[in-house]
Design a protein around this motif. Structure first.
Motif, PDB file in Angstrom:
ATOM      1  N   LEU A   1       3.141 -84.586 -98.057  1.00 41.63           N
ATOM      2  CA  LEU A   1       2.443 -83.253 -98.938  1.00 41.63           C
ATOM      3  C   LEU A   1       1.713 -82.687 -99.341  1.00 41.63           C
ATOM      4  O   LEU A   1       0.815 -82.356 -99.656  1.00 41.63           O
ATOM      5  N   GLN A   2       1.404 -84.022-100.448  1.00 44.39           N
ATOM      6  CA  GLN A   2       1.710 -83.653-102.029  1.00 44.39           C
ATOM      7  C   GLN A   2      -0.520 -83.859-101.316  1.00 44.39           C
ATOM      8  O   GLN A   2      -0.861 -83.069-102.175  1.00 44.39           O
ATOM      9  N   LYS A   3      -0.374 -85.525-100.109  1.00 45.34           N
ATOM     10  CA  LYS A   3      -2.384 -85.540 -99.732  1.00 45.34           C
ATOM     11  C   LYS A   3      -2.383 -84.573 -99.547  1.00 45.34           C
ATOM     12  O   LYS A   3      -3.401 -83.729 -99.475  1.00 45.34           O
ATOM     13  N   MET A   4      -1.394 -83.592 -98.236  1.00 49.86           N
ATOM     14  CA  MET A   4      -1.901 -82.598 -97.697  1.00 49.86           C
ATOM     15  C   MET A   4      -2.781 -81.067 -98.501  1.00 49.86           C
ATOM     16  O   MET A   4      -3.520 -81.116 -98.134  1.00 49.86           O
ATOM     17  N   HIS A   5      -1.449 -81.263 -99.624  1.00 45.22           N
ATOM     18  CA  HIS A   5      -1.926 -80.056-100.494  1.00 45.22           C
ATOM     19  C   HIS A   5      -3.130 -80.418-100.917  1.00 45.22           C
ATOM     20  O   HIS A   5      -3.881 -79.256-101.437  1.00 45.22           O
ATOM     21  N   SER A   6      -3.652 -81.913-101.156  1.00 46.93           N
ATOM     22  CA  SER A   6      -4.795 -81.996-101.991  1.00 46.93           C
ATOM     23  C   SER A   6      -5.761 -81.863-101.722  1.00 46.93           C
ATOM     24  O   SER A   6      -7.272 -81.683-101.835  1.00 46.93           O
ATOM     25  N   GLN A   7      -5.947 -82.175-100.084  1.00 46.44           N
ATOM     26  CA  GLN A   7      -7.118 -81.617 -99.132  1.00 46.44           C
ATOM     27  C   GLN A   7      -7.552 -80.071 -98.861  1.00 46.44           C
ATOM     28  O   GLN A   7      -8.535 -79.933 -99.005  1.00 46.44           O
ATOM     29  N   LEU A   8      -6.230 -79.241 -98.306  1.00 50.31           N
ATOM     30  CA  LEU A   8      -6.506 -78.514 -99.061  1.00 50.31           C
ATOM     31  C   LEU A   8      -6.643 -77.961 -99.881  1.00 50.31           C
ATOM     32  O   LEU A   8      -7.546 -76.921-100.458  1.00 50.31           O
TER      33      LEU A   8
END
Length: 284
Positions: free
Chosen positions: A180-187
Motif C-alpha cells: 500500500l505504501q508503494k502505491m501511495h508513493s507512486q500516486l
C-alpha cells in the motif's frame, strides 16, 4: 395596420449578427464536495466526471465566452476522479485557446481539490482558504478483535496469493502495508508531477511543498501555490466589467429526475460518514 403590428413584433427579435445588446459571458462551474466515484444524497455534494462533465461542457459552449471560472470547495478524495475531471477541463480549454480558466478556492482546495485547481490557468483564494495538502492518504478499520469478541468466524476463500490484501476482517500483514505504501508513493509522484507541470516556475523553491501540509491563502500565495487573493465576483468584475456571470448547472440523470435510483439508507449513511471525515480533517 397589419404591417405596423408585424413591424413591432419583428423589431423585438434579435437579428443574426446583431450583438449590440448581448453581453459577454463568464461561465462558472461549481466543483463542491468530496471527490468520489459514487454520489451520496446525504453529503454536501460529490465530484466525479459523470456528475460534472455536462456542466463543464455547457460552460465552454457559450459563444460569447470570455472566461471559465471554477468555484472549488473540496477536501479531496479519489485520485482517479481528480485526474479525470482535471484532464477534461484541459481538453475543453484546448478547444477554446483564447479563453482563460480561472480557479477560485473557497473554504478548502486540498489534496484532490487542489489537483482540480491546478487545471486552471490561474488560481485565486481567500486569505483564509485552506490550500495544498499535496499528498496521498487512505484509511480503513480492522474488525478482527470485534469478531473474536462475538465469536464470529471469518471464512475467506481466494485464488491468488494477494487477492485478500488489506481485508478488514483479517489481521493486517506487513507485506500488505508495504504494498500500500508503494502505491501511495507512486500516486504521490504523479500528483507532484501534475502540480509542477501546471504551476511551473511559480512554485517557491525555499520550502518543501509536497509533504501533505496545507496552508492559508496568504501563505499559499507566497509559496506560489496560487496566483492571488480574491473572490470570484471581485476578480471577474475587475477583469470583465461588462460580462455576465452565469452558472453552468450539471444535467441531472434521468433516474435522479424521476426520483429513482437512490442508494439504500445504510450505504448512503456510510458514504456520508466517510465524507464527513474527509471534511473534518480540515476542521470543517
Amino acid at each position: 395596420m397589419v404591417s405596423t403590428v408585424t413591424d413591432k413584433l419583428t423589431s423585438r427579435i434579435p437579428r443574426l449578427g446583431d450583438r449590440g445588446d448581448r453581453k459577454d459571458v463568464v461561465a462558472v462551474v461549481k466543483l463542491h464536495g468530496v471527490i468520489t466515484p459514487s454520489p451520496s444524497p446525504l453529503s454536501r455534494g460529490t465530484i466525479n466526471l459523470a456528475a460534472v462533465e455536462s456542466a463543464l461542457t455547457r460552460a465552454f459552449d457559450h459563444d460569447r465566452l470570455k472566461a471559465v471560472a471554477l468555484l472549488i470547495n473540496s477536501p479531496g478524495g479519489a485520485p482517479t476522479q481528480s485526474g479525470l475531471v482535471a484532464e477534461r477541463i484541459r481538453q475543453l480549454a484546448a478547444k477554446k485557446k483564447d479563453v482563460p480558466v480561472i480557479a477560485f478556492c473557497e473554504d478548502v482546495a486540498a489534496s484532490g481539490g487542489y489537483w482540480l485547481a491546478c487545471a486552471a490557468d490561474e488560481i485565486f483564494a481567500h486569505r483564509t482558504s485552506l490550500v495544498g495538502s499535496i499528498g496521498v492518504i487512505s484509511g480503513g478499520f480492522g474488525f478482527t478483535g470485534l469478531l473474536e469478541r462475538f465469536g464470529i468466524e471469518r471464512r475467506l476463500h481466494t485464488a491468488g496469493a494477494n487477492k485478500s490484501r488489506l481485508d478488514p476482517f483479517s489481521p493486517e500483514k506487513p507485506e500488505d502495508v508495504e504494498w500500500l505504501q508503494k502505491m501511495h508513493s507512486q500516486l504521490h509522484e504523479l500528483f507532484v508531477e501534475w502540480v509542477k507541470e501546471r504551476r511551473g516556475g511559480k512554485l517557491s523553491e525555499g520550502e518543501d511543498l509536497f509533504t501533505g501540509d496545507v496552508w492559508l491563502g496568504t501563505k499559499a500565495r507566497e509559496l506560489g501555490l496560487i496566483d492571488g487573493l480574491g473572490n470570484l465576483r471581485e476578480v471577474i468584475s475587475e477583469r470583465y466589467p461588462d460580462a455576465e456571470i452565469t452558472i453552468a448547472e450539471p444535467k441531472k440523470p434521468l433516474l435522479a429526475r424521476l426520483g429513482l435510483g437512490a442508494p439504500t439508507a445504510a450505504s448512503a449513511l456510510l458514504d456520508a460518514v466517510s465524507q464527513r471525515a474527509a471534511w473534518s480533517r480540515f476542521g470543517l
